[in-house]
Design a protein around this motif. Structure first.
Motif, PDB file in Angstrom:
ATOM      1  N   ILE A  46      -1.250  36.822  11.318  1.00 43.11           N
ATOM      2  CA  ILE A  46      -0.383  35.559  11.163  1.00 43.11           C
ATOM      3  C   ILE A  46       1.007  35.782  11.318  1.00 43.11           C
ATOM      4  N   SER A  47       1.406  37.046  10.947  1.00 44.66           N
ATOM      5  CA  SER A  47       2.896  37.419  11.078  1.00 44.66           C
ATOM      6  C   SER A  47       3.227  37.494  12.510  1.00 44.66           C
ATOM      7  N   LEU A  48       2.353  37.994  13.292  1.00 42.89           N
ATOM      8  CA  LEU A  48       2.687  38.197  14.722  1.00 42.89           C
ATOM      9  C   LEU A  48       2.071  37.257  15.452  1.00 42.89           C
ATOM     10  N   LYS A  49       1.698  36.139  14.976  1.00 38.76           N
ATOM     11  CA  LYS A  49       1.181  34.991  16.013  1.00 38.76           C
ATOM     12  C   LYS A  49       2.156  34.382  16.786  1.00 38.76           C
ATOM     13  N   PRO A  50       3.529  33.895  16.364  1.00 35.64           N
ATOM     14  CA  PRO A  50       4.375  33.501  17.269  1.00 35.64           C
ATOM     15  C   PRO A  50       4.362  34.058  18.502  1.00 35.64           C
ATOM     16  N   SER A  51       4.614  33.287  19.521  1.00 36.88           N
ATOM     17  CA  SER A  51       4.736  33.876  21.070  1.00 36.88           C
ATOM     18  C   SER A  51       5.805  34.590  21.135  1.00 36.88           C
ATOM     19  N   ARG A  52       7.111  34.056  20.406  1.00 38.60           N
ATOM     20  CA  ARG A  52       8.244  34.630  20.606  1.00 38.60           C
ATOM     21  C   ARG A  52       8.822  35.666  19.669  1.00 38.60           C
ATOM     22  N   ILE A  53       8.106  36.649  19.439  1.00 33.09           N
ATOM     23  CA  ILE A  53       8.201  37.579  18.342  1.00 33.09           C
ATOM     24  C   ILE A  53       8.794  38.803  19.073  1.00 33.09           C
ATOM     25  N   LEU A  54       9.669  39.651  18.164  1.00 30.77           N
ATOM     26  CA  LEU A  54      10.273  40.795  18.589  1.00 30.77           C
ATOM     27  C   LEU A  54      10.388  41.684  17.333  1.00 30.77           C
ATOM     28  N   VAL A  55       9.951  42.617  17.195  1.00 30.75           N
ATOM     29  CA  VAL A  55      10.125  43.631  16.261  1.00 30.75           C
ATOM     30  C   VAL A  55      10.986  44.707  16.705  1.00 30.75           C
ATOM     31  N   LYS A  56      12.093  45.064  15.953  1.00 38.36           N
ATOM     32  CA  LYS A  56      13.275  45.908  16.186  1.00 38.36           C
ATOM     33  C   LYS A  56      12.490  47.129  15.913  1.00 38.36           C
ATOM     34  N   SER A  57      12.011  47.473  14.735  1.00 37.24           N
ATOM     35  CA  SER A  57      11.139  48.886  14.571  1.00 37.24           C
ATOM     36  C   SER A  57       9.880  48.815  14.015  1.00 37.24           C
ATOM     37  N   LEU A  58       8.788  49.308  14.600  1.00 32.38           N
ATOM     38  CA  LEU A  58       7.679  49.490  14.075  1.00 32.38           C
ATOM     39  C   LEU A  58       7.304  50.883  13.851  1.00 32.38           C
ATOM     40  N   ARG A  59       6.663  51.228  12.666  1.00 29.28           N
ATOM     41  CA  ARG A  59       6.401  52.437  12.010  1.00 29.28           C
ATOM     42  C   ARG A  59       4.851  52.335  11.735  1.00 29.28           C
TER      43      ARG A  59
ATOM     44  N   VAL B 189       8.062  45.643  21.078  1.00 28.15           N
ATOM     45  CA  VAL B 189       8.807  46.444  20.065  1.00 28.15           C
ATOM     46  C   VAL B 189       9.958  47.276  20.653  1.00 28.15           C
ATOM     47  N   LYS B 190      11.049  47.292  20.088  1.00 26.18           N
ATOM     48  CA  LYS B 190      12.360  47.951  20.563  1.00 26.18           C
ATOM     49  C   LYS B 190      12.128  49.487  20.356  1.00 26.18           C
ATOM     50  N   GLU B 191      11.541  49.818  19.149  1.00 26.83           N
ATOM     51  CA  GLU B 191      11.538  51.400  18.826  1.00 26.83           C
ATOM     52  C   GLU B 191      10.261  51.653  18.068  1.00 26.83           C
ATOM     53  N   THR B 192       9.684  52.834  17.964  1.00 26.47           N
ATOM     54  CA  THR B 192       8.559  53.063  17.401  1.00 26.47           C
ATOM     55  C   THR B 192       8.568  54.473  16.740  1.00 26.47           C
ATOM     56  N   LEU B 193       7.967  54.545  15.413  1.00 26.96           N
ATOM     57  CA  LEU B 193       7.737  55.854  14.957  1.00 26.96           C
ATOM     58  C   LEU B 193       6.215  55.813  14.649  1.00 26.96           C
ATOM     59  N   ILE B 194       5.534  56.771  15.232  1.00 24.31           N
ATOM     60  CA  ILE B 194       3.974  57.145  15.004  1.00 24.31           C
ATOM     61  C   ILE B 194       3.597  58.242  14.591  1.00 24.31           C
ATOM     62  N   GLU B 195       2.926  58.198  13.074  1.00 26.67           N
ATOM     63  CA  GLU B 195       2.701  59.471  12.560  1.00 26.67           C
ATOM     64  C   GLU B 195       1.106  59.558  12.378  1.00 26.67           C
ATOM     65  N   THR B 196       0.569  60.522  12.846  1.00 27.99           N
ATOM     66  CA  THR B 196      -1.000  60.577  12.823  1.00 27.99           C
ATOM     67  C   THR B 196      -1.389  62.095  13.228  1.00 27.99           C
ATOM     68  N   ALA B 197      -2.424  62.374  12.728  1.00 31.06           N
ATOM     69  CA  ALA B 197      -2.768  63.921  13.036  1.00 31.06           C
ATOM     70  C   ALA B 197      -3.364  63.947  14.339  1.00 31.06           C
ATOM     71  N   ASN B 198      -3.848  62.793  14.859  1.00 25.71           N
ATOM     72  CA  ASN B 198      -4.792  62.847  16.007  1.00 25.71           C
ATOM     73  C   ASN B 198      -3.765  62.284  17.183  1.00 25.71           C
ATOM     74  N   THR B 199      -3.362  63.078  18.025  1.00 24.24           N
ATOM     75  CA  THR B 199      -2.549  62.838  19.139  1.00 24.24           C
ATOM     76  C   THR B 199      -3.222  61.621  20.248  1.00 24.24           C
ATOM     77  N   THR B 200      -4.562  61.789  20.305  1.00 28.08           N
ATOM     78  CA  THR B 200      -5.051  60.744  21.275  1.00 28.08           C
ATOM     79  C   THR B 200      -4.851  59.274  20.437  1.00 28.08           C
ATOM     80  N   LEU B 201      -5.074  59.453  19.253  1.00 25.85           N
ATOM     81  CA  LEU B 201      -5.132  58.188  18.515  1.00 25.85           C
ATOM     82  C   LEU B 201      -3.675  57.752  18.672  1.00 25.85           C
ATOM     83  N   ALA B 202      -2.659  58.579  18.425  1.00 27.53           N
ATOM     84  CA  ALA B 202      -1.243  58.102  18.674  1.00 27.53           C
ATOM     85  C   ALA B 202      -0.675  57.316  19.973  1.00 27.53           C
TER      86      ALA B 202
END
Length: 266
Positions: free
Chosen positions: A131-144, A172-185
């Motif tokens: 629901i939060s990402l439903k609008p078509s004109r959404i921009l997230v500065k940072s996704l973690r 998304v403008k910038e992202t930080l992805i933390e997970t043990a599995n590189t393929t998942l990242a």
């Protein structure tokens, strides 16, 4: 007398018009909230925070459409998938925790806890996020995105399916992805919109050679401006020139020669 009626006569009295026999049928029809022009509704919902917008969307189709038309900028969205039946989502530091319970789900919003029976915590968490990402004109500065090593595979797959189902892609403008599995990242990285994504930062517990080749061929990598592979395995120096042109980058090499540094400086 309801509030609308009271307000009408109050404003007449303020203007020193005390005619109590005035025929209101001669006045233009008074609009209800849902009958307001689209641009006016847009100005109203523009002032709502993310939580209030989710509530407003459920009031009526008109309000739902008005919310979805708005351009929404989130400074930060954080998603944490834990190993103990728990998902935490933060919108601009407004944190909501969804935790599984024998009867359904316990939601914790800044210390206020609410139990919801017969509803799965994964369904609730990802439905609210959708629901939060439903609008078509959404921009997230940072996704973690942080996923614990022993998290449920089914929950992870549902999260990936959710990301892949966003119609216009995840801007998304910038992202930080933390997970043990590189393929998942890399699977998470692949759903982020190339060109919009400027900064990539990744922490993983493994870094196989095939993943090194995969990331440097991704459009997200090629069109980024900053790439920080803080824990992504040890790269062969032959990949070094693929990082040429970034404003900033970080990776681990098994060896490095002076000529490699010279080529980068050039």
């Amino acid at each position: 007398m309801d509030y609308v009626e009271f307000e009408y006569w109050f404003m007449r009295f303020v203007k020193r018009d005390f005619n109590l026999h005035y025929d209101r049928s001669r006045d233009p029809k008074q609009l209800t909230f849902s009958e307001l022009p689209t641009d006016m509704l847009g100005e109203v919902v523009e002032f709502l925070n993310p939580k209030e917008r989710k509530i407003a969307r459920k009031v009526s189709k008109t309000l739902c459409a008005a919310v979805d038309r708005q351009k929404i900028d989130y400074n930060q969205i954080e998603v944490f998938i834990g190993s103990a039946e728990k998902i935490t989502v933060a919108y601009n530091k407004d944190t909501i925790e969804y935790k599984g319970s024998p009867s359904g789900t316990i939601i914790d919003l800044r210390g206020y806890k609410k139990s919801i029976d017969n509803l799965n915590y994964v369904d609730l968490a990802f439905n609210d996020l959708a629901i939060s990402l439903k609008p078509s004109r959404i921009l997230v500065k940072s996704l973690r995105v942080s996923i614990e090593e022993k998290s449920d595979v089914g929950v992870i797959n549902r999260f990936l399916h959710f990301l892949q189902s966003i119609p216009t892609g995840f801007h998304v403008k910038e992202t930080l992805i933390e997970t043990a599995n590189t393929t998942l990242a890399l699977s998470i990285l692949s759903v982020l919109k190339p060109g919009t994504l400027e900064t990539i930062e990744m922490f993983t517990a493994e870094g196989k050679a095939e993943n090194h080749e995969r990331i440097v061929e991704m459009e997200q990598f090629k069109q980024a401006k900053t790439v920080l592979l803080r824990r992504f395995g040890i790269f062969d120096p032959s990949y070094l020139q693929r990082f040429n042109g970034f404003r900033r980058f970080q990776l681990v090499l098994n060896t490095v020669e002076p000529r490699d540094i010279y080529l980068l400086r050039e």
